[in-house]
Design an enzyme around this catalytic site. Structure first.
Site, PDB file in Angstrom:
ATOM      1  N   SER A  88      -3.729   2.448  -7.506  1.00  0.00           N
ATOM      2  CA  SER A  88      -3.354   2.290  -6.107  1.00  0.00           C
ATOM      3  C   SER A  88      -4.548   1.990  -5.212  1.00  0.00           C
ATOM      4  O   SER A  88      -5.143   0.920  -5.299  1.00  0.00           O
ATOM      5  CB  SER A  88      -2.612   3.552  -5.658  1.00  0.00           C
ATOM      6  OG  SER A  88      -2.006   3.368  -4.411  1.00  0.00           O
TER       7      SER A  88
ATOM      8  N   GLN B  90       3.686   2.881  -0.450  1.00  0.00           N
ATOM      9  CA  GLN B  90       4.844   3.703  -0.115  1.00  0.00           C
ATOM     10  C   GLN B  90       4.758   4.226   1.321  1.00  0.00           C
ATOM     11  O   GLN B  90       3.671   4.488   1.828  1.00  0.00           O
ATOM     12  CB  GLN B  90       4.956   4.909  -1.062  1.00  0.00           C
ATOM     13  CG  GLN B  90       5.419   4.572  -2.452  1.00  0.00           C
ATOM     14  CD  GLN B  90       4.409   3.780  -3.255  1.00  0.00           C
ATOM     15  OE1 GLN B  90       3.210   4.092  -3.257  1.00  0.00           O
ATOM     16  NE2 GLN B  90       4.859   2.731  -3.916  1.00  0.00           N
TER      17      GLN B  90
ATOM     18  N   LYS C 244      -0.972  -0.390 -10.117  1.00  0.00           N
ATOM     19  CA  LYS C 244       0.015  -0.003  -9.103  1.00  0.00           C
ATOM     20  C   LYS C 244      -0.198  -0.875  -7.872  1.00  0.00           C
ATOM     21  O   LYS C 244      -1.145  -0.677  -7.114  1.00  0.00           O
ATOM     22  CB  LYS C 244      -0.109   1.469  -8.737  1.00  0.00           C
ATOM     23  CG  LYS C 244       0.917   1.933  -7.691  1.00  0.00           C
ATOM     24  CD  LYS C 244       0.774   3.434  -7.448  1.00  0.00           C
ATOM     25  CE  LYS C 244       1.763   3.912  -6.388  1.00  0.00           C
ATOM     26  NZ  LYS C 244       1.420   3.427  -5.041  1.00  0.00           N
TER      27      LYS C 244
END
Length: 473
Positions: A299, A328, A324
């Site tokens: 991420s 979110q 990733k």
């Protein structure tokens, strides 16, 4: 006159019927709405059937939460999920500058909760908690069958409240009762040190997580390194699972020229938004830099890696990252829980979506098996002829240390016994006929010490060597 009176009576009757109709309609509406949990007819139907007929029915709250979890799962996105109120609080605290707790690093090993180390001057440290202690009870509640999340919830609470731990201390072969009060524990996500190479010095900065104050910690640590006159910078994000994007933005801004595009955000409709650096003083943009990553770098760590790679600002060394490529957003719900869903894709400056692919290292370096091995804190006594996963762990460690073991499937054979005897002799352990707690503790310490020594970290050594070569130019 009679016609007028009849008409009046009729009118009054109509009004009365109308009032009754409206009143009954409201009553029926209340009865229907009392069983309504959504604007979806089929969801309400299912809810009513479950409430009336299910043998194992639950509270309304749990049924509704199950429905929300199901909707999140239907997205088939492992990063979209429903968080209960307790889970939402735990997630926020994991990224916060401070959290309330006892101050101890704990790991789960074969269903047991083992203390890696208490934080210095924390409640756990002052109460006497020691490395390798096994936590067996919290406030009298046994931990058998519980998860790490369960343990975290048991240890969490209000500042100043009491926590009583029962631990098994295998070195003393006894249970110990420890009493402490929860306190604010500062969370540091950035650490640094200076490593000397011949006539050069390298600043090694490790980022464990991109939390609320990571950017501030980064600036403090790196400016201190610059004041000490470092010639190169090595940034270690191995095992960093990500965190806040704004923290990455601030860090990248110190390494790239002002106004550099460090990533793109793409919404559900495909609209791209360019993300640019805004650091007024990119004080690190000229210093030779290396980034270390591995399969646990995900991420936000990958946003950093993608920006440095695409701008050819740093050499990436280690292994391919996790992969990733989504961002979110967390939305609060009226029940105290939160719905976390993937709302955007992020792309590298060259508009590459790395989701499911990861970012490859420019120089791939594979670590030794012993260096990557998990440290497990086993207990028990075993003899030749026994079988179990504890024995298999002993076999794996001894094999990587160079001992000749034919079977490594958990069966305790003569070859394993010979290896154990050789290890006991070499490490000056008490003589024994099999596996016991002393052997387990020694093996765990051997693995821990090996992983802690820089000379055994091949990826770090390659990074330092690469920087040394560039600093000589």
């Amino acid at each position: 006159m009679r016609k007028s009176r009849i008409f009046l009576y009729a009118l009054l009757l109509v009004i009365l019927l109308g009032v009754l109709y409206v009143s009954l309609g409201k009553t029926v509406g209340k009865e229907q709405s009392s069983g309504s949990v959504s604007d979806s007819k089929v969801i309400d139907e299912a809810f009513q059937i479950i409430k009336k007929q299910a043998v194992f029915s639950k509270s309304d709250k749990l049924i509704v939460e199950g429905a929300i979890e199901g909707m999140a799962e239907a997205l088939e996105d492992p990063h979209s999920t429903y968080l209960t109120e307790e889970e939402a609080i735990a997630q926020e605290s994991s990224l916060a500058e401070e959290r309330v707790g006892i101050g101890a690093e704990i790991m789960s090993s074969t269903g047991k909760f083992i203390v890696v180390a208490p934080i210095k001057d924390s409640p756990a440290f002052k109460a006497g908690l020691k490395p390798l202690d096994e936590i067996v009870r919290v406030n009298g509640e046994k931990l058998d069958g519980k998860s790490m999340r369960d343990l975290v919830q048991l240890l969490s609470g209000e500042k100043g409240t009491n926590v009583n731990l029962t631990v098994f201390r295998s070195s003393e072969d006894r249970h110990v009762e420890l009493h402490m009060k929860r306190a604010l524990i500062a969370q540091h996500t950035v650490t640094s040190e200076v490593y000397t190479l011949d006539d050069f010095s390298v600043g090694i900065v490790t980022i464990s997580l991109f939390g609320e104050k990571t950017a501030e910690e980064w600036e403090k640590q790196t400016k201190s390194l610059m004041d000490r006159g470092i010639d190169g910078l090595l940034v270690d994000v191995r095992g960093n699972p990500g965190g806040y994007l704004f923290s990455v933005s601030s860090i990248v801004g110190t390494l790239l020229e002002n106004g550099s595009t460090f990533a793109y955000m793409q919404d559900s409709k495909g609209v791209l938004e360019m993300l640019k650096t805004e650091q007024k003083n990119p004080y690190l943009n000229k210093i030779p830099t290396v980034l270390l990553q591995n399969g646990g770098s995900a991420s936000a760590s990958e946003v950093l890696a993608g920006a440095l790679r695409d701008h050819k600002r740093a050499m990436i060394i280690g292994e391919k990252s996790f992969g990733k490529g989504t961002v979110q957003e967390t939305h609060p719900l009226s029940n105290g829980g939160k719905l976390k869903i993937s709302t955007h894709k992020w792309l590298t400056p060259k508009q590459e979506w790395i989701h499911g692919k990861g970012i490859s290292a420019g120089l791939e370096v594979e670590q030794d098996e012993l260096f990557t091995m998990d440290v497990k804190f086993q207990q028990g006594e075993f003899q030749v002829g026994d079988y179990g996963e504890e024995i298999q762990y002993v076999q794996q460690v001894l094999s990587t240390l160079g001992y000749n073991i034919i079977r490594k499937d958990g069966y305790f054979g003569e070859d394993t016994l010979e290896a154990i005897e050789g290890y006991r002799k070499e490490n000056s352990l008490n003589k024994g006929t099999g596996i016991n707690n002393e052997l387990f503790q020694s093996l765990s310490k051997t693995v821990t010490d090996y992983k802690a020594r820089k000379e055994n970290d091949k990826q770090l050594l390659m990074g330092l060597s690469y920087l040394q070569h560039n600093m000589k130019k």
